[in-house]
Design a protein around this motif. Structure first.
Motif, PDB file in Angstrom:
ATOM      1  N   MET A 124      42.566  16.368  71.792  1.00 30.79           N
ATOM      2  CA  MET A 124      43.449  15.294  71.329  1.00 30.79           C
ATOM      3  C   MET A 124      43.959  14.494  72.515  1.00 30.79           C
ATOM      4  O   MET A 124      44.343  15.047  73.542  1.00 30.79           O
ATOM      5  CB  MET A 124      44.649  15.883  70.561  1.00 30.79           C
ATOM      6  N   LYS A 125      43.939  13.192  72.424  1.00 31.08           N
ATOM      7  CA  LYS A 125      44.465  12.321  73.466  1.00 31.08           C
ATOM      8  C   LYS A 125      45.973  12.504  73.603  1.00 31.08           C
ATOM      9  O   LYS A 125      46.690  12.646  72.629  1.00 31.08           O
ATOM     10  CB  LYS A 125      44.160  10.859  73.114  1.00 31.08           C
ATOM     11  N   ARG A 126      46.441  12.536  74.863  1.00 30.38           N
ATOM     12  CA  ARG A 126      47.868  12.711  75.098  1.00 30.38           C
ATOM     13  C   ARG A 126      48.644  11.489  74.601  1.00 30.38           C
ATOM     14  O   ARG A 126      48.164  10.364  74.670  1.00 30.38           O
ATOM     15  CB  ARG A 126      48.139  12.903  76.587  1.00 30.38           C
ATOM     16  N   LEU A 127      49.872  11.753  74.142  1.00 29.71           N
ATOM     17  CA  LEU A 127      50.721  10.653  73.699  1.00 29.71           C
ATOM     18  C   LEU A 127      51.223   9.860  74.895  1.00 29.71           C
ATOM     19  O   LEU A 127      51.537  10.423  75.941  1.00 29.71           O
ATOM     20  CB  LEU A 127      51.919  11.195  72.914  1.00 29.71           C
ATOM     21  N   GLU A 128      51.294   8.553  74.713  1.00 27.76           N
ATOM     22  CA  GLU A 128      51.849   7.687  75.741  1.00 27.76           C
ATOM     23  C   GLU A 128      53.375   7.703  75.642  1.00 27.76           C
ATOM     24  O   GLU A 128      53.936   8.031  74.588  1.00 27.76           O
ATOM     25  CB  GLU A 128      51.340   6.260  75.549  1.00 27.76           C
ATOM     26  N   PRO A 129      54.075   7.351  76.743  1.00 31.51           N
ATOM     27  CA  PRO A 129      55.548   7.346  76.698  1.00 31.51           C
ATOM     28  C   PRO A 129      56.118   6.513  75.558  1.00 31.51           C
ATOM     29  O   PRO A 129      57.090   6.911  74.911  1.00 31.51           O
ATOM     30  CB  PRO A 129      55.923   6.768  78.065  1.00 31.51           C
ATOM     31  N   ARG A 130      55.516   5.331  75.287  1.00 32.71           N
ATOM     32  CA  ARG A 130      56.033   4.486  74.208  1.00 32.71           C
ATOM     33  C   ARG A 130      55.884   5.183  72.850  1.00 32.71           C
ATOM     34  O   ARG A 130      56.707   4.990  71.955  1.00 32.71           O
ATOM     35  CB  ARG A 130      55.333   3.126  74.200  1.00 32.71           C
ATOM     36  N   GLN A 131      54.820   6.001  72.692  1.00 33.82           N
ATOM     37  CA  GLN A 131      54.632   6.707  71.435  1.00 33.82           C
ATOM     38  C   GLN A 131      55.679   7.813  71.267  1.00 33.82           C
ATOM     39  O   GLN A 131      56.147   8.070  70.160  1.00 33.82           O
ATOM     40  CB  GLN A 131      53.217   7.293  71.373  1.00 33.82           C
ATOM     41  N   VAL A 132      56.047   8.443  72.375  1.00 31.60           N
ATOM     42  CA  VAL A 132      57.100   9.461  72.327  1.00 31.60           C
ATOM     43  C   VAL A 132      58.419   8.835  71.890  1.00 31.60           C
ATOM     44  O   VAL A 132      59.155   9.388  71.059  1.00 31.60           O
ATOM     45  CB  VAL A 132      57.246  10.145  73.701  1.00 31.60           C
ATOM     46  N   LEU A 133      58.736   7.632  72.434  1.00 31.50           N
ATOM     47  CA  LEU A 133      59.973   6.946  72.062  1.00 31.50           C
ATOM     48  C   LEU A 133      59.950   6.524  70.593  1.00 31.50           C
ATOM     49  O   LEU A 133      60.983   6.562  69.917  1.00 31.50           O
ATOM     50  CB  LEU A 133      60.179   5.721  72.960  1.00 31.50           C
ATOM     51  N   VAL A 134      58.777   6.125  70.097  1.00 32.60           N
ATOM     52  CA  VAL A 134      58.649   5.761  68.686  1.00 32.60           C
ATOM     53  C   VAL A 134      58.920   6.980  67.811  1.00 32.60           C
ATOM     54  O   VAL A 134      59.659   6.905  66.824  1.00 32.60           O
ATOM     55  CB  VAL A 134      57.257   5.172  68.397  1.00 32.60           C
ATOM     56  N   LEU A 135      58.340   8.125  68.163  1.00 38.41           N
ATOM     57  CA  LEU A 135      58.578   9.348  67.383  1.00 38.41           C
ATOM     58  C   LEU A 135      60.053   9.734  67.401  1.00 38.41           C
ATOM     59  O   LEU A 135      60.617  10.123  66.377  1.00 38.41           O
ATOM     60  CB  LEU A 135      57.729  10.496  67.938  1.00 38.41           C
ATOM     61  N   ALA A 136      60.689   9.624  68.566  1.00 40.00           N
ATOM     62  CA  ALA A 136      62.103   9.966  68.663  1.00 40.00           C
ATOM     63  C   ALA A 136      62.946   9.059  67.774  1.00 40.00           C
ATOM     64  O   ALA A 136      63.880   9.520  67.093  1.00 40.00           O
ATOM     65  CB  ALA A 136      62.571   9.866  70.119  1.00 40.00           C
ATOM     66  N   ALA A 137      62.626   7.760  67.749  1.00 43.91           N
ATOM     67  CA  ALA A 137      63.360   6.820  66.900  1.00 43.91           C
ATOM     68  C   ALA A 137      63.132   7.120  65.428  1.00 43.91           C
ATOM     69  O   ALA A 137      64.061   7.046  64.612  1.00 43.91           O
ATOM     70  CB  ALA A 137      62.941   5.385  67.224  1.00 43.91           C
ATOM     71  N   LEU A 138      61.912   7.475  65.043  1.00 40.40           N
ATOM     72  CA  LEU A 138      61.625   7.824  63.653  1.00 40.40           C
ATOM     73  C   LEU A 138      62.378   9.085  63.250  1.00 40.40           C
ATOM     74  O   LEU A 138      62.826   9.215  62.106  1.00 40.40           O
ATOM     75  CB  LEU A 138      60.119   8.014  63.462  1.00 40.40           C
ATOM     76  N   GLY A 139      62.530  10.013  64.189  1.00 39.19           N
ATOM     77  CA  GLY A 139      63.270  11.233  63.887  1.00 39.19           C
ATOM     78  C   GLY A 139      64.759  10.996  63.703  1.00 39.19           C
ATOM     79  O   GLY A 139      65.420  11.741  62.975  1.00 39.19           O
ATOM     80  N   ARG A 140      65.292   9.945  64.366  1.00 42.48           N
ATOM     81  CA  ARG A 140      66.727   9.651  64.257  1.00 42.48           C
ATOM     82  C   ARG A 140      67.067   8.833  63.019  1.00 42.48           C
ATOM     83  O   ARG A 140      68.232   8.710  62.650  1.00 42.48           O
ATOM     84  CB  ARG A 140      67.202   8.854  65.487  1.00 42.48           C
ATOM     85  N   ASN A 141      66.052   8.235  62.392  1.00 45.06           N
ATOM     86  CA  ASN A 141      66.289   7.300  61.295  1.00 45.06           C
ATOM     87  C   ASN A 141      65.549   7.749  60.042  1.00 45.06           C
ATOM     88  O   ASN A 141      64.639   8.572  60.099  1.00 45.06           O
ATOM     89  CB  ASN A 141      65.826   5.897  61.692  1.00 45.06           C
ATOM     90  N   ASP A 142      65.949   7.170  58.907  1.00 47.99           N
ATOM     91  CA  ASP A 142      65.318   7.556  57.646  1.00 47.99           C
ATOM     92  C   ASP A 142      64.379   6.474  57.119  1.00 47.99           C
ATOM     93  O   ASP A 142      63.931   6.536  55.973  1.00 47.99           O
ATOM     94  CB  ASP A 142      66.377   7.877  56.584  1.00 47.99           C
ATOM     95  N   SER A 143      64.081   5.470  57.957  1.00 53.12           N
ATOM     96  CA  SER A 143      63.130   4.435  57.549  1.00 53.12           C
ATOM     97  C   SER A 143      62.484   3.830  58.780  1.00 53.12           C
ATOM     98  O   SER A 143      63.048   3.873  59.886  1.00 53.12           O
ATOM     99  CB  SER A 143      63.838   3.337  56.740  1.00 53.12           C
ATOM    100  N   ILE A 144      61.306   3.268  58.586  1.00 55.19           N
ATOM    101  CA  ILE A 144      60.612   2.597  59.683  1.00 55.19           C
ATOM    102  C   ILE A 144      61.390   1.354  60.105  1.00 55.19           C
ATOM    103  O   ILE A 144      61.454   1.013  61.289  1.00 55.19           O
ATOM    104  CB  ILE A 144      59.172   2.239  59.260  1.00 55.19           C
ATOM    105  N   HIS A 145      62.010   0.696  59.142  1.00 54.98           N
ATOM    106  CA  HIS A 145      62.806  -0.497  59.444  1.00 54.98           C
ATOM    107  C   HIS A 145      63.944  -0.153  60.411  1.00 54.98           C
ATOM    108  O   HIS A 145      64.165  -0.864  61.401  1.00 54.98           O
ATOM    109  CB  HIS A 145      63.374  -1.082  58.160  1.00 54.98           C
TER     110      HIS A 145
END
Length: 302
Positions: A1-22
Motif C-alpha cells: 500500500m502506498k504511504r499516506l501523504e501529510p495532506r491526507q493525514v490532515l484530511v483524515l484528522a479533520a474527518l475524525g473531528r467532524n460529522d460531515s465532509i462539509h
C-alpha cells in the motif's frame, strides 16, 4: 500500500473531528469536493472503506476508527515527540470581523499546533461587539481589518492575497504566459470587506496594466470563495496559505503577471487589557501574533 501523504493525514484528522465532509472542508479551508476526492484516494490506496456516508453525514466504521486512532497518535507524536503525555495549555479566545481573516486564522492555527500546546476558539463578530467583549475580558484578542487609535496594545500582522485559476482552466491549458488582456476578459471573484485589500487591488491592477472595467463579484471568503476558485473559470483571490494548500492538492494554480505578484492585506490584532496580568496567556498571544506575521507561516505568503 502506498504511504499516506501529510495532506491526507490532515484530511483524515479533520474527518475524525467532524460529522460531515462539509464541516471537515471548512476546518481545512478546502472545498467539499477536494476533501471528498482526498478521502476517495485514501480509501482506494487502503483498498477499504473507512467511513459510512448518509444524509446525516459521515461516520467512521470499525477500520476507520482504528485508522483515526493511529492518525491521532501520529499527530500527537509529531506535535510533542514520543513518550510525551498531554498537558493542559492556555485557551486563546480570538474574535475576528472578516471571514477572510477567520479562514486564515484557522489555517494558521492548524500549522502552528505542530509545536504548541493550546486551544484556539474563534468567533466572528461585528466590530463594536467584538471590542465590547474584549473590554469585558470575554475575548483575549480581536483581529480587525484596520488598525484603531482607541486600543493601547495591538500588533500589525501580514495578510497576503494571491490570484488563482483552477488547474484545468482553459487559459492554463493553452500553455502560454498570461497577459493583462487575458485577465481583463475573465470574471473576477473577490472577498467581501477587507478594505486594505480592495485599496491595494487598484494599485496592483495599474501595475499589471489591467483597466477598471473588469467584471467583479464579491462573495464571503472561506468555503464559498474556495469553491468558486476550484469549480469556475473565474479568477479568484485567495489568502496565500489557502492558495498554497489548494495548489498542493492540484486544485488551483497561483498566477504571477510580470512584476505583479500578490497583494498585502494587513490586519491588526488587539490584545485585551486582562492579558497583561496573565504571563502565560500574554506569551501565547505574542507568539501567535509573531507566527501570523511571519511570511513562512500560515497567515503570510508561502
Amino acid at each position: 500500500m502506498k504511504r499516506l501523504e501529510p495532506r491526507q493525514v490532515l484530511v483524515l484528522a479533520a474527518l475524525g473531528r467532524n460529522d460531515s465532509i462539509h464541516s471537515a472542508a471548512r476546518d481545512l479551508s478546502l472545498t467539499q469536493s477536494a476533501v471528498s476526492k482526498a478521502l476517495a484516494e485514501i480509501e482506494a490506496q487502503m483498498g477499504a472503506v473507512l467511513f459510512t456516508r448518509s444524509r446525516q453525514g459521515i461516520e467512521a466504521n470499525a477500520l476507520g476508527r482504528l485508522v483515526l486512532r493511529r492518525v491521532t497518535h501520529l499527530l500527537h507524536v509529531l506535535d510533542h515527540g514520543p513518550g510525551h503525555h498531554p498537558k493542559e495549555g492556555p485557551v486563546l479566545n480570538i474574535g475576528y470581523v472578516s471571514d477572510l481573516h477567520g479562514m486564515a486564522l484557522g489555517q494558521a492555527f492548524v500549522q502552528w499546533r505542530q509545536s504548541q500546546v493550546l486551544t484556539l476558539r474563534l468567533l466572528e463578530l461585528e466590530p463594536q461587539l467584538a471590542l465590547q467583549l474584549l473590554r469585558q475580558a470575554e475575548l483575549d484578542a480581536v483581529l480587525l481589518d484596520e488598525p484603531t487609535t482607541e486600543w493601547p496594545e495591538q500588533h500589525i500582522v501580514n495578510g497576503r492575497m494571491v490570484p488563482v485559476l483552477r488547474t484545468q482552466h482553459p487559459c492554463l491549458r493553452e500553455g502560454r504566459p498570461l497577459n493583462a488582456q487575458d485577465l481583463q476578459a475573465l470574471d473576477w471573484v473577490l472577498p467581501t470587506a477587507v478594505p486594505a485589500f480592495h485599496r491595494n487591488l487598484e494599485h496592483w491592477m495599474a501595475q499589471a496594466g489591467i483597466g477598471a472595467g473588469i467584471k467583479a463579484w464579491k462573495i464571503p471568503a472561506g468555503q464559498g470563495l474556495s469553491t468558486m476558485a476550484a469549480q469556475s473559470d473565474a479568477l479568484a483571490w485567495l489568502p496565500a496559505v489557502q492558495a498554497d494548500y489548494l495548489q498542493q492538492a492540484g486544485v488551483v494554480e497561483p498566477l504571477c503577471l510580470q512584476d505583479a505578484g500578490g497583494i498585502d492585506a494587513p490586519a491588526s490584532l488587539l490584545f485585551g487589557d486582562h492579558v497583561q496580568s496573565d504571563p502565560v496567556l500574554h506569551q501565547a498571544l505574542e507568539q501567535f501574533a509573531y507566527f501570523l506575521d511571519h511570511r513562512d507561516a500560515g497567515f503570510g505568503e508561502q
